[in-house]
Write a protein that holds these residues in place. Structure first.
Motif, PDB file in Angstrom:
ATOM      1  N   TYR A   1       3.729 -11.517   4.377  1.00 58.64           N
ATOM      2  CA  TYR A   1       3.244 -10.208   4.359  1.00 58.64           C
ATOM      3  C   TYR A   1       3.491  -9.304   3.027  1.00 58.64           C
ATOM      4  CZ  TYR A   1       7.788  -7.593   4.302  1.00 58.64           C
ATOM      5  OH  TYR A   1       9.136  -7.121   4.228  1.00 58.64           O
ATOM      6  N   LYS A   2       4.821  -9.695   2.084  1.00 56.91           N
ATOM      7  CA  LYS A   2       4.697  -9.167   0.807  1.00 56.91           C
ATOM      8  C   LYS A   2       3.614  -9.683  -0.211  1.00 56.91           C
ATOM      9  CE  LYS A   2       9.536  -7.643   1.031  1.00 56.91           C
ATOM     10  NZ  LYS A   2      10.805  -7.667   0.186  1.00 56.91           N
ATOM     11  N   GLN A   3       3.383 -11.084  -0.152  1.00 52.21           N
ATOM     12  CA  GLN A   3       2.365 -11.660  -0.601  1.00 52.21           C
ATOM     13  C   GLN A   3       1.039 -11.226  -0.688  1.00 52.21           C
ATOM     14  OE1 GLN A   3       3.062 -15.880  -0.072  1.00 52.21           O
ATOM     15  NE2 GLN A   3       4.726 -16.049  -1.550  1.00 52.21           N
ATOM     16  N   LEU A   4       0.773 -10.914   0.629  1.00 53.97           N
ATOM     17  CA  LEU A   4      -0.380 -10.578   1.038  1.00 53.97           C
ATOM     18  C   LEU A   4      -0.688  -9.124   0.488  1.00 53.97           C
ATOM     19  CD1 LEU A   4      -0.564 -11.728   4.990  1.00 53.97           C
ATOM     20  CD2 LEU A   4      -1.821 -12.776   3.086  1.00 53.97           C
ATOM     21  N   TYR A   5       0.411  -8.439   0.551  1.00 57.57           N
ATOM     22  CA  TYR A   5       0.206  -7.043   0.389  1.00 57.57           C
ATOM     23  C   TYR A   5       0.026  -6.848  -1.259  1.00 57.57           C
ATOM     24  CZ  TYR A   5       1.392  -2.058  -0.736  1.00 57.57           C
ATOM     25  OH  TYR A   5       1.182  -0.691  -1.064  1.00 57.57           O
ATOM     26  N   TYR A   6       0.856  -7.442  -2.078  1.00 58.69           N
ATOM     27  CA  TYR A   6       0.957  -7.199  -3.402  1.00 58.69           C
ATOM     28  C   TYR A   6      -0.411  -7.997  -3.892  1.00 58.69           C
ATOM     29  CZ  TYR A   6       5.570  -5.787  -3.391  1.00 58.69           C
ATOM     30  OH  TYR A   6       6.749  -4.987  -3.156  1.00 58.69           O
ATOM     31  N   TYR A   7      -1.072  -8.913  -3.080  1.00 58.76           N
ATOM     32  CA  TYR A   7      -2.382  -9.368  -3.597  1.00 58.76           C
ATOM     33  C   TYR A   7      -3.380  -8.584  -3.499  1.00 58.76           C
ATOM     34  CZ  TYR A   7      -6.399 -12.435  -3.269  1.00 58.76           C
ATOM     35  OH  TYR A   7      -7.916 -12.919  -3.207  1.00 58.76           O
ATOM     36  N   ALA A   8      -3.344  -7.951  -2.266  1.00 56.80           N
ATOM     37  CA  ALA A   8      -4.376  -6.828  -2.015  1.00 56.80           C
ATOM     38  C   ALA A   8      -4.343  -5.458  -2.976  1.00 56.80           C
ATOM     39  CB  ALA A   8      -4.169  -6.214  -0.501  1.00 56.80           C
ATOM     40  N   LEU A   9      -2.874  -5.232  -3.296  1.00 56.63           N
ATOM     41  CA  LEU A   9      -2.739  -3.991  -3.836  1.00 56.63           C
ATOM     42  C   LEU A   9      -3.109  -4.286  -5.482  1.00 56.63           C
ATOM     43  CD1 LEU A   9      -1.436  -1.106  -4.329  1.00 56.63           C
ATOM     44  CD2 LEU A   9       0.639  -2.317  -4.881  1.00 56.63           C
ATOM     45  N   ALA A  10      -3.137  -5.508  -5.952  1.00 59.18           N
ATOM     46  CA  ALA A  10      -3.514  -5.817  -7.304  1.00 59.18           C
ATOM     47  C   ALA A  10      -5.049  -5.750  -7.369  1.00 59.18           C
ATOM     48  CB  ALA A  10      -2.858  -6.984  -7.651  1.00 59.18           C
TER      49      ALA A  10
END
Length: 180
Positions: free
Chosen positions: A29-38
């Motif tokens: 979930y953290k990787q997904l979120y940071y990917y989407a945020l970037a």
């Protein structure tokens, strides 16, 4: 989590085990979120895109052919959600009098506040941002990024190289300004 444990969780998820799917999601979930945020540069939209992608993934988990492809499959779904949001951004730009300010969008983010690298992300092309975040944040290799995004493998390498050069140049310029 090792591959064997992940394969068991994927198999259980395919059979409808929500706890197994939740554990799989908890791993990325953290990787997904940071990917989407970037890529979206807005905390709320990033969270929405991840939520939509995870809901779609849960509904379509039975379609997953290889357990080892779970993470990349989920990122592929998220990439589609991000592109959809970006299309909405483009459509909204025609409906408002002031264009979006990258700096204002970046300041909205909670976890990346005061992070200069996000300022640099605003200057990257969409493909460069997609490729760099999949490489640096999610840890995918060129071939995997190509499969997730549908971008040619040599173009992926070029996007990563150009994007890193732009980011380095921006960070070096900021460092020089501080030292002068």
């Amino acid at each position: 989590m090792d591959r064997h444990a992940k394969a068991k969780l994927v198999a259980a998820s395919v059979k409808g085990d929500t706890d197994a799917f939740s554990k799989l999601y908890g791993e990325v979930y953290k990787q997904l979120y940071y990917y989407a945020l970037a890529n979206l540069r807005c905390a709320e939209d990033a969270a929405d895109a991840v939520q939509d992608a995870v809901l779609d993934a849960f509904a379509e988990i039975a379609e997953l052919k290889k357990a080892s492809a779970f993470d990349s499959w989920l990122f592929k779904i998220l990439s589609a959600k991000i592109k959809q949001k970006q299309k909405e951004y483009a459509e909204r730009r025609y409906d408002i009098s002031e264009p979006y300010s990258s700096a204002a969008l970046i300041k909205e983010t909670a976890d990346f506040e005061r992070c200069e690298i996000l300022d640099g992300f605003a200057d990257l092309s969409e493909n460069e941002r997609l490729c760099i975040t999949l490489s640096c944040i999610a840890g995918y290799k060129g071939k995997e990024i190509s499969e997730i995004t549908g971008i040619n493998q040599s173009t992926v390498r070029s996007c990563i190289s150009r994007g890193r050069t732009k980011l380095r140049a921006g960070l070096n310029m900021d460092c020089k300004e501080v030292t002068e």
